[in-house]
Design an enzyme around this catalytic site. Structure first.
Site, PDB file in Angstrom:
ATOM      1  N   SER A  13       2.952  -3.474  10.473  1.00 27.18           N
ATOM      2  CA  SER A  13       4.046  -4.375  10.147  1.00 27.18           C
ATOM      3  C   SER A  13       5.431  -3.868  10.507  1.00 27.18           C
ATOM      4  CB  SER A  13       4.016  -4.700   8.647  1.00 27.18           C
ATOM      5  OG  SER A  13       4.227  -3.525   7.877  1.00 27.18           O
TER       6      SER A  13
ATOM      7  N   HIS B 185      -0.874  -9.193   8.692  1.00 27.98           N
ATOM      8  CA  HIS B 185       0.242  -9.593   9.540  1.00 27.98           C
ATOM      9  C   HIS B 185      -0.217 -10.322  10.801  1.00 27.98           C
ATOM     10  CE1 HIS B 185       3.497  -7.685   7.281  1.00 27.98           C
ATOM     11  NE2 HIS B 185       2.612  -6.766   6.986  1.00 27.98           N
TER      12      HIS B 185
ATOM     13  N   LYS C 150       1.827 -14.660   3.779  1.00 29.74           N
ATOM     14  CA  LYS C 150       2.645 -14.457   4.972  1.00 29.74           C
ATOM     15  C   LYS C 150       2.553 -15.702   5.850  1.00 29.74           C
ATOM     16  CE  LYS C 150       2.925  -9.461   4.723  1.00 29.74           C
ATOM     17  NZ  LYS C 150       2.398  -9.300   3.363  1.00 29.74           N
TER      18      LYS C 150
END
Length: 403
Positions: free
Chosen positions: A188, A216, A247
């Site tokens: 990340s 991610h 996310k």
């Protein structure tokens, strides 16, 4: 001991090093990502968010909001208990089925966050497998590190994204000893991507399980939105795929996907799953709607990649240094904590651009950065404004530019 003085002294040390963290008090605008209202002691102002992990803006998507409104009208606010004691709502069951399909796995298991899913799953697997040794990438997330530590299993760190080093280290252990390889797909902070196929080859050679953190990457890559493993046709080679709903899917929660037996095993033994209240049905409903939309949203993923490429090209044009990588994360390198915070403060106060400074311990000292995360909803004018602001600040502070 004067406890209060100790606390204050430690905080002052952080401030002196430029590492004291200040939270931006933001009020997101429903249906208008990446716009937000910032609240300060002096009043409010409007900002554009450039560092959100809501990578696709799905936290403001009308389908997600509509399904969440419907769920709260139907089921109320909370889940009412742990999954075992009255807290399994039908939305949880549907969401787990959808997640299993997303990754081409037999089953999935929901947790209250991505951190908890890593911590609880790795701790349980490594602790319960007899004499297990865990091979952990040197740049793994804190949640993975904590899970392995909590398991008290033997741990072996291999060099970041280095299958050859992993192979050498695995060869030092008995062939029949249980082994678990834990790594991430997209890291990340640097935005680099793991050599998943090569790591799976090493795992097969040594009879090891594989545990891939895709937090991610889920929603952003692959024909199905299942992450890097999906994009590379490798999902079937992973023992466990772990992901988040907070996310690219824009809501909240974490999960693992794997075989029926493995998910049931974690469900039955993981204290971090057993002894916590389950996700509210409204959250599960929103995540379910988001995943169903994103799985079909090929144009959204293409637009996302276009925005990322555009920002990189514009940064190159003005010589603002950024770390090259093949992912959607754009680390603008500053290399100094005080300057990094000063840039962030100026962007926010003068230009209405919110980018949080990233300092130690999130990244090593001397690698401080601004972590940009362009989204499909950042338009050309947003990019123009960002690039213009960074160019001016770089000049005012006399910071080194890239060739």
């Amino acid at each position: 001991m004067d406890y209060e003085s100790f606390f204050q002294d430690q905080l002052e040390s952080l401030r002196a090093e430029g590492r004291y963290r200040v939270f931006a008090d933001l009020e997101r605008h429903a249906g208008d990502f990446p716009r937000a209202t910032r609240h300060t002691a002096a009043g409010t102002d409007e900002v554009t968010v450039w560092c959100s992990n809501d990578y696709l803006g799905m936290g403001q998507h009308p389908d997600v909001l509509a399904h969440m409104h419907g769920a709260i009208d139907r089921c109320g606010a909370g889940a009412g208990g742990t999954r075992n004691i009255s807290g399994t709502n039908h939305y949880h069951v549907l969401l787990e089925q959808e997640l299993a399909q997303l990754h081409g796995k037999e089953a999935a298991l929901l947790f209250t966050s991505g951190y908890v899913s890593n911590w609880a799953s790795l701790a349980t697997l490594a602790a319960k497998l007899p004499n297990c040794v865990v091979f952990s990438d040197s740049k793994n997330h804190a949640s993975m590190i904590e899970g392995v530590r909590h398991s008290r299993a033997e741990k072996c760190i291999f060099a970041h994204n280095d299958p050859e080093d992993l192979d050498r280290k695995l060869a030092q252990y008995a062939p029949d000893r249980p082994k678990l390889i834990a790594f991430e797909s997209v890291y990340s902070m640097d935005g680099d991507i793991a050599p998943i196929s090569e790591i799976c080859d090493v795992a097969d050679k040594h009879g090891a399980m594989t545990y891939l953190d895709e937090v991610h990457a889920v929603g952003l890559y692959g024909p199905n939105g299942g992450g890097i493993a999906d994009a590379r046709g490798l999902s079937h080679r992973l023992t466990v795929i772990e992901g988040t709903l907070g996310k690219a899917f824009g809501v909240l929660g974490g999960y693992i996907a794997g075989s029926v037996a493995l998910c049931d095993f974690v469900r039955s033994f993981a204290s971090g799953f057993i002894f916590t209240t389950s996700l509210p049905p409204v959250v599960a409903a929103g995540a379910l709607a988001s995943i169903r939309h994103v799985r079909q949203a090929h144009e959204l993923r293409a637009r996302h990649q276009d925005r990322v490429a555009t920002v990189r090209q514009r940064l190159d044009a003005i010589g603002v240094p950024h770390k090259p990588n093949p992912s959607h994360i754009v680390p603008v390198m500053v290399y100094d904590p005080v300057a990094c915070k000063a840039i962030s403060d100026t962007l926010l106060s003068k230009y209405g651009i919110y980018v949080q400074p990233i300092n130690y311990p999130t990244v090593p000292k001397g690698t401080e950065r601004l972590r940009l995360t362009p989204s499909p909803l950042h338009n050309d004018a947003d990019i123009d404004h960002l690039i213009g602001a960074l160019g001016e600040i770089w000049g005012e502070l006399g910071l080194q530019r890239a060739a």
